[in-house]
Design an enzyme around this catalytic site. Structure first.
Site, mmCIF file in Angstrom:
data_model
loop_
_atom_site.group_PDB
_atom_site.id
_atom_site.type_symbol
_atom_site.label_atom_id
_atom_site.label_comp_id
_atom_site.label_asym_id
_atom_site.label_seq_id
_atom_site.Cartn_x
_atom_site.Cartn_y
_atom_site.Cartn_z
ATOM 1 N N SER A 131 0.713 -1.217 0.003
ATOM 2 C CA SER A 131 0.099 0.017 0.070
ATOM 3 C C SER A 131 0.820 1.104 -0.067
ATOM 4 C CB SER A 131 -1.028 0.077 1.213
ATOM 5 O OG SER A 131 -1.412 -1.082 1.342
ATOM 6 N N GLY A 136 -4.472 1.910 -2.044
ATOM 7 C CA GLY A 136 -4.964 1.157 -0.908
ATOM 8 C C GLY A 136 -5.613 -0.048 -1.519
ATOM 9 N N ARG A 276 -21.555 -12.316 36.933
ATOM 10 C CA ARG A 276 -22.315 -11.095 37.184
ATOM 11 C C ARG A 276 -23.899 -11.425 37.501
ATOM 12 N NH1 ARG A 276 -22.572 -5.679 38.582
ATOM 13 N NH2 ARG A 276 -23.487 -4.558 36.832
ATOM 14 N N GLN A 344 -21.520 -5.327 24.889
ATOM 15 C CA GLN A 344 -22.750 -5.050 25.190
ATOM 16 C C GLN A 344 -23.130 -5.892 26.811
ATOM 17 O OE1 GLN A 344 -24.439 -2.741 23.688
ATOM 18 N NE2 GLN A 344 -26.198 -2.913 24.813
ATOM 19 N N GLY A 348 -21.530 -1.280 31.247
ATOM 20 C CA GLY A 348 -20.718 -0.294 31.512
ATOM 21 C C GLY A 348 -19.423 -0.655 31.787
ATOM 22 N N GLU A 371 -5.223 -6.236 4.710
ATOM 23 C CA GLU A 371 -5.124 -7.266 3.880
ATOM 24 C C GLU A 371 -6.410 -7.496 2.719
ATOM 25 O OE1 GLU A 371 -3.036 -10.725 4.444
ATOM 26 O OE2 GLU A 371 -1.726 -9.834 5.981
HETATM 27 N N1 CAA Z 1 -3.152 -15.038 -7.351
HETATM 28 C C1 CAA Z 1 -2.383 -14.952 -8.595
HETATM 29 N N2 CAA Z 1 -2.762 -13.881 -9.503
HETATM 30 C C2 CAA Z 1 -3.517 -13.072 -9.212
HETATM 31 C C3 CAA Z 1 -4.177 -13.104 -8.219
HETATM 32 C C4 CAA Z 1 -4.060 -14.301 -6.973
HETATM 33 N N3 CAA Z 1 -4.783 -14.234 -6.094
HETATM 34 N N4 CAA Z 1 -4.996 -11.967 -8.386
HETATM 35 C C5 CAA Z 1 -4.786 -11.501 -9.244
HETATM 36 N N5 CAA Z 1 -3.750 -11.869 -9.995
HETATM 37 C C6 CAA Z 1 -3.131 -11.496 -11.417
HETATM 38 C C7 CAA Z 1 -4.279 -11.499 -12.322
HETATM 39 O O1 CAA Z 1 -4.514 -12.850 -12.961
HETATM 40 C C8 CAA Z 1 -3.812 -10.671 -13.080
HETATM 41 O O2 CAA Z 1 -2.738 -11.035 -14.202
HETATM 42 P P1 CAA Z 1 -3.086 -11.396 -15.731
HETATM 43 O O3 CAA Z 1 -3.560 -10.108 -16.434
HETATM 44 O O4 CAA Z 1 -2.023 -12.109 -16.286
HETATM 45 O O5 CAA Z 1 -4.372 -12.464 -15.671
HETATM 46 C C9 CAA Z 1 -3.102 -9.469 -12.335
HETATM 47 O O6 CAA Z 1 -2.816 -10.405 -11.094
HETATM 48 C C10 CAA Z 1 -3.871 -8.354 -12.137
HETATM 49 O O7 CAA Z 1 -4.964 -8.630 -11.399
HETATM 50 P P2 CAA Z 1 -6.519 -7.949 -11.497
HETATM 51 O O8 CAA Z 1 -6.597 -7.535 -12.818
HETATM 52 O O9 CAA Z 1 -7.554 -8.707 -10.945
HETATM 53 O O10 CAA Z 1 -6.135 -6.591 -10.967
HETATM 54 P P3 CAA Z 1 -7.092 -5.436 -10.156
HETATM 55 O O11 CAA Z 1 -6.259 -3.885 -10.333
HETATM 56 O O12 CAA Z 1 -8.282 -5.406 -10.886
HETATM 57 O O13 CAA Z 1 -6.851 -5.487 -8.625
HETATM 58 C C11 CAA Z 1 -7.829 -6.338 -6.626
HETATM 59 C C12 CAA Z 1 -7.522 -6.791 -8.210
HETATM 60 C C13 CAA Z 1 -8.278 -7.742 -6.086
HETATM 61 C C14 CAA Z 1 -8.873 -5.394 -6.279
HETATM 62 C C15 CAA Z 1 -6.501 -6.153 -5.868
HETATM 63 O O14 CAA Z 1 -5.975 -5.010 -6.223
HETATM 64 C C16 CAA Z 1 -6.625 -6.329 -4.342
HETATM 65 O O15 CAA Z 1 -6.530 -7.432 -3.927
HETATM 66 N N6 CAA Z 1 -6.756 -5.239 -3.582
HETATM 67 C C17 CAA Z 1 -6.423 -4.867 -2.153
HETATM 68 C C18 CAA Z 1 -5.213 -4.679 -1.927
HETATM 69 C C19 CAA Z 1 -4.795 -5.391 -0.550
HETATM 70 O O16 CAA Z 1 -5.261 -6.526 -0.051
HETATM 71 N N7 CAA Z 1 -4.007 -4.630 0.260
HETATM 72 C C20 CAA Z 1 -3.460 -5.032 1.492
HETATM 73 C C21 CAA Z 1 -2.407 -4.439 1.742
HETATM 74 S S1 CAA Z 1 -1.281 -5.192 2.839
HETATM 75 C C22 CAA Z 1 -1.906 -4.675 4.422
HETATM 76 O O17 CAA Z 1 -2.979 -4.961 4.645
HETATM 77 C C23 CAA Z 1 -1.100 -4.191 5.314
HETATM 78 C C24 CAA Z 1 -0.344 -5.089 5.987
HETATM 79 O O18 CAA Z 1 0.876 -5.086 6.372
HETATM 80 C C25 CAA Z 1 -1.096 -6.003 6.878
#
Ligand code: CAA
Length: 389
Positions: A131, A136, A276, A344, A348, A371
């Site tokens: 991110s 995000g 309680r 809940q 309190g 995630e």
């Molecule tokens: N496994 C393998 N490949 C995958 C995949 C998966 N699960 N998901 C997508 N891909 C591949 C696709 O096949 C595609 O490749 P091709 O074009 O060759 O087919 C490529 O990746 C792009 O995929 P999309 O077209 O589906 O991409 P998108 O831009 O439409 O996004 C989304 C998809 C699911 C919305 C993704 O952006 C997403 O998961 N967003 C949320 C991000 C997230 O979870 N962030 C968390 C960050 S970590 C965090 O929280 C902090 C921490 O440290 C805890």
């Protein structure tokens, strides 16, 4: 009857891991969790102890110095840690799920030797950074950049909300390797293995969060971080795919983290409602309270069963993208609902910091956000339902 994991039906290895994790959570984590929460203290020493016990190599194959646990056993251990303190569980889960998965699947033999093996032995803590302040849910729109300079890569840009980012020894960082004017969307992203002592790697101060206050969450400035070519993981342009693969496993870990939070809230609620008294009898004798406790227990069991079913699917080598999203969605909404009911029931007292359920309520919230938000999980599920249709 208890809502904790029943050890009777487990294999000998599973029972040993559960008992080790449960005892560690009971003695080394839970007694300190409220204090860590209050002071935003990330207990690196406790993570190091977990590392020495093998918990940072749970998902790593034995030939790479890990425990080589199957996914179901991994979830059993993680639930116990999460029931002790979700901040500890997330630090361990990120390390095991995302950087480890990336290196196991795509690391070269020298990269495994240099990074994966010491990570599995608990000598190095890892995190990952996808991110950014402006990216995000739409993860593929990230802007941090790596530019070639001779044999090196030079990384610049800003990352946000990176778990372990200020305490890890090594971070897996997603940056663009396509050129301005020739952007390739998700295919223009690559993953780099970034040692956190590299010049120009600058973590911000720990974020001041609603919950999970003891986990280390930071923004990261990449100020011309120069890395030799061997720090590129796998193939250039496949970093987004690696991140999504890692998140499939990561989301399963967040699901069980949410189960651990919900289960602990229910355990506290059961004890409180037995003790309680109001209107001359214990709360547990009121049918309205019984119904609430029954619903809480049913949802916790359901969320755990779904997460375990997805883990079993992973162990059979099947795809889990949609199912991991389902498990995370269901478990995180369960955790939020169950902890709300627990507050809940405590009335309190539930609203007071002196009692444990308000922390669980705060800790639960982020499981619906990080995630991938619940909305993103629904998108992933809905897309898969129509795949091939
Ligand atoms: N496994 C393998 N490949 C995958 C995949 C998966 N699960 N998901 C997508 N891909 C591949 C696709 O096949 C595609 O490749 P091709 O074009 O060759 O087919 C490529 O990746 C792009 O995929 P999309 O077209 O589906 O991409 P998108 O831009 O439409 O996004 C989304 C998809 C699911 C919305 C993704 O952006 C997403 O998961 N967003 C949320 C991000 C997230 O979870 N962030 C968390 C960050 S970590 C965090 O929280 C902090 C921490 O440290 C805890």
């Amino acid at each position: 009857m208890s809502i904790a994991i029943e050890t009777a039906g487990l294999s000998e290895t599973q029972r040993q891991i559960v008992e080790l994790a449960r005892e560690f959570a009971r003695t080394r984590i839970e007694p300190h969790a409220a204090e860590w929460d209050r002071t935003k203290h990330f207990p690196r020493d406790v993570i190091a102890e977990l590392g020495r016990l093998g918990f940072l190599g749970m998902a790593t194959p034995e030939e790479d110095d890990g425990m080589g646990l199957d996914a179901v056993t991994y979830l059993l251990a993680l639930e116990e840690l999460a029931a002790g303190d979700a901040s500890i569980a997330v630090s361990v889960a990120i390390h095991n799920a995302i950087p480890t998965t990336m290196l196991v699947r795509h690391g070269s033999p020298p990269q495994k030797e240099r990074w994966l093996k010491p990570m599995a032995r608990g000598e190095l803590l890892a995190g990952f950074a996808l991110s950014e302040p402006g990216s995000g849910s739409d993860a593929a729109s990230l802007c941090a950049q790596a530019v070639r300079d001779g044999a090196d890569w030079v990384l610049s840009g800003a990352k946000a909300w990176a778990t372990n980012g200020g305490t890890a020894d090594v971070m897996m960082i997603m940056v663009r390797t396509d050129r301005p004017g020739a952007r390739r969307g998700a295919k223009g992203i690559s993953t780099f293995i970034v040692p956190t002592d590299a010049a120009g790697y600058r973590p911000g101060k720990p974020e001041d969060k609603l919950g999970l206050r003891a986990s280390n969450t930071v923004a990261i400035a990449l100020e011309d971080v120069r890395l030799p070519a061997e720090h590129l993981l796998g193939e250039e342009g496949l970093g987004f795919v690696y991140a999504m693969e890692g998140l499939d496993v990561g989301r399963l870990g967040i699901a069980i983290q949410a189960v651990g939070i919900a289960r602990r809230a229910l355990e506290h609620a059961l004890a409180y409602c037995a003790e309680r008294r109001q209107f001359g009898r214990p709360l547990r004798e009121f049918q309205a309270v019984q119904f609430k406790l029954a619903d809480m227990a049913t949802r916790v069991e359901g969320a755990r069963a779904l997460a375990h079913a997805v883990a079993a699917r992973k162990d059979r080598g099947e795809e889990i993208t949609m199912q991991a999203s389902m498990a995370k969605l269901f478990a995180s909404e369960t955790a939020m609902w169950v902890t709300t009911q627990a507050v809940q029931l405590f009335g309190g007292y539930g609203y007071m910091r002196d009692f444990p359920v308000e922390k669980l309520f705060r800790d639960a919230k982020v499981t619906e956000i990080y995630e991938g938000t619940s909305e993103i999980q629904r998108i992933v599920i809905a897309r898969d339902l129509y795949r091939g249709a």
